[in-house]
Design an enzyme around this catalytic site. Structure first.
Site, PDB file in Angstrom:
ATOM      1  N   SER A 169      38.678  41.277  37.509  1.00 15.32           N
ATOM      2  CA  SER A 169      37.351  41.217  37.573  1.00 15.32           C
ATOM      3  C   SER A 169      36.581  42.239  37.036  1.00 15.32           C
ATOM      4  O   SER A 169      35.013  42.001  37.041  1.00 15.32           O
ATOM      5  CB  SER A 169      37.051  40.714  39.243  1.00 15.32           C
ATOM      6  OG  SER A 169      37.337  39.467  39.508  1.00 15.32           O
ATOM      7  N   LYS A 226      27.762  45.609  42.556  1.00 16.97           N
ATOM      8  CA  LYS A 226      28.269  44.342  42.605  1.00 16.97           C
ATOM      9  C   LYS A 226      28.142  43.910  44.089  1.00 16.97           C
ATOM     10  O   LYS A 226      28.200  44.641  44.989  1.00 16.97           O
ATOM     11  CB  LYS A 226      29.926  44.230  42.251  1.00 16.97           C
ATOM     12  CG  LYS A 226      30.521  42.953  42.403  1.00 16.97           C
ATOM     13  CD  LYS A 226      31.963  42.859  41.925  1.00 16.97           C
ATOM     14  CE  LYS A 226      32.503  41.357  41.757  1.00 16.97           C
ATOM     15  NZ  LYS A 226      33.873  41.437  41.557  1.00 16.97           N
ATOM     16  N   SER A 241      35.097  38.084  37.933  1.00 16.56           N
ATOM     17  CA  SER A 241      34.004  37.601  38.800  1.00 16.56           C
ATOM     18  C   SER A 241      32.920  38.512  38.576  1.00 16.56           C
ATOM     19  O   SER A 241      31.582  38.268  38.899  1.00 16.56           O
ATOM     20  CB  SER A 241      34.635  37.576  40.191  1.00 16.56           C
ATOM     21  OG  SER A 241      34.894  38.935  40.432  1.00 16.56           O
TER      22      SER A 241
END
Lengths: 99, 373
Positions: free
Chosen positions: B179, B80, B155
């Site tokens: 997330s 990420k 997210s």
């Protein structure tokens, strides 16, 4: 409902140096109001028998001896800077500006 | 060949790597080809690692030389974009940090490299991890590989979509208020938020520091356990890192494969979560999962967590307070974009644009992004 006003949002945006459109000011006035309302909701749960809790994880301050550890070189630290003079960050002036 | 490779779990791939049936270069090439083939549609990646094959070749060389390698050595992984990588841009989904290459690796990234995993690239996310759909990345949305018209959650939608689309067998995410877990649910992958303090946050671009935690994304529970075993542990650079020893979750996952392995295990179901607001089918699937647990020998009990009622309100206070403090560092002094828009009437200082503002056209609906708020 909270008493967040458009004027307060405009003032905050100025402090934060974020340019907002009128539509955004309307939307944020409502959203910030919702955050303020959250305070009232959480306050409902507060009672004398609930101790103040900053975190559920058992943590204490972490100290170490004040000696130089592994650090970045000046070159590494400045590598991502928008502007620098080789040894220092160059930043926009914030004092002495025109009013 | 490479088409079969990308459908393997990380555990199965690592067994083939260990036996020499597959090389790390072949495994990496297979996933890079998959990324080249589908990521134009999915948009899970913000950056693909140009050195991935080189890293894979070095793992193969070490294996050939008889070096002792960890169980996931040679397995590719997506990271990420909230995590700092010394050799790849790290933007947290924001134009403010576009092109920024950090001077150090996040501890979890250093651990991946030490364990011989091969970073494939950086995955898309809502700007500064504020969002639940990956629609609010400054670099455009990620699409759900199961149906490109749908969101992948957020997210960390990029990490979840990459794993769901077989672009990577594993990924790292970060979870503040869902997330990792919510994109896992939305893409049919496994996503875990580990216990706070069990995984280092050093080098993770902070959203809400008292809630942020880095964790694994995978397609099987065993793979999530294997990855957690790599990234867990105390880090002196993270002052909220716990000193505890953590048992192997991979071992626990293997034990769980045995029939009747849940005999003697009690599973609580929180009654406060049994409310309204579920899409049709969600509760049905939940009940089916409960039935599977019962069938495996678990005892189901109802538990109550009365303070859940206050959770969202508390989150709405903690998150903005911590996020505004954390985002203050992007003040264009040490990091960030400097912009002097025309007509900045209030002062000659540079106006600090949030990413969504520095990026392309905002919607006329005037939707304000969470970072602006």
């Amino acid at each position: 409902m909270s008493e967040i006003t458009r004027e307060q949002v405009e003032h905050l945006a100025g402090l934060a140096r974020i340019a907002l459109t009128p539509d955004e000011i309307d939307k944020l006035t409502g959203e910030l109001g919702h955050i303020v309302d959250s305070i009232a909701k959480v306050t409902e749960a507060v009672s004398a028998d609930v101790p103040a809790t900053s975190h559920p994880i058992p943590l204490a301050n972490v100290f170490r001896d004040d000696v130089v550890g592994e650090t970045l070189t000046q070159e590494q630290a400045l590598r991502g800077a928008p502007e620098h003079d080789g040894t220092r960050f160059k930043v926009s002036a914030i004092l002495g500006e025109e009013q | 060949m490479s088409d079969d490779l990308i459908h393997l779990s990380a555990a199965d791939l690592s067994a083939k790597l260990a036996s020499g049936e597959v090389s790390a270069v072949e495994a990496t090439k297979g996933h890079l080809d998959r990324i080249a083939g589908v990521d134009g549609d999915v948009h899970a990646f913000l950056h693909v690692n140009a050195a991935a094959l080189e890293t894979a070749a070095s793992i193969d060389a070490r294996r050939a030389a008889g070096d002792e390698l960890g169980p996931l050595a040679g397995v590719p992984i997506a990271i990420k974009d909230v995590l700092c990588t010394i050799d790849m841009p790290s933007t947290s989904g924001s134009k403010i940090l576009e092109g920024w290459v950090p001077p150090y690796d996040a501890t979890v990234v250093a651990k991946l490299r030490a364990a011989g995993l091969v970073p494939l690239g950086k995955t898309n996310m809502d700007e500064f991890a504020m969002g639940s759909s990956t629609e609010f990345s400054a670099f455009g949305p990620t699409h759900n590989p199961w149906n490109l018209d749908r969101i992948p959650g957020g997210s960390g939608g990029g990490s979840a979509a990459a794993v769901a689309a077989f672009e990577a067998p594993l990924a790292l995410g970060s979870d503040t208020g869902g997330s990792i877990r919510q994109p896992g649910a939305v893409t049919g992958t496994v996503g875990v938020k580990p216990t706070y303090g069990s995984v280092s946050r050093y080098g993770a671009i902070a959203l809400a520091s008292s809630l942020d935690q880095v964790g694994p994304v995978s397609r099987t529970v065993l793979d999530a356990g294997l990855l957690h075993d790599v990234i867990k542990g105390h880090d002196k650079r993270d002052s909220t890192s716990l000193a505890d020893e953590w048992p192997s979750f991979a071992d626990a996952a293997r034990r769980g494969l045995a029939p009747g392995s849940l005999h003697g295990v009690k599973v609580g179901i929180v009654k406060e979560l049994n409310g309204d607001g579920f899409q049709s089918g969600v509760k049905q699937r939940f009940s089916e999962a409960v039935a599977l647990l019962t069938g495996a020998g678990a005892e189901i009990v109802e538990v109550s967590a009365p303070s859940f009622e206050y959770a969202i309100s508390a989150y709405y206070l903690i998150l903005p307070a911590e996020a505004s403090s954390n985002l203050a560092k992007f003040d264009s002094v040490r990091f960030g974009l400097r912009v002097n828009p025309e007509g900045a009437a209030r002062s000659s200082r540079s106006w600090r644009p949030l990413a969504s503002r520095a990026s392309a056209p905002r919607s006329s609906a005037g939707s304000s992004s969470a970072p602006t708020r």
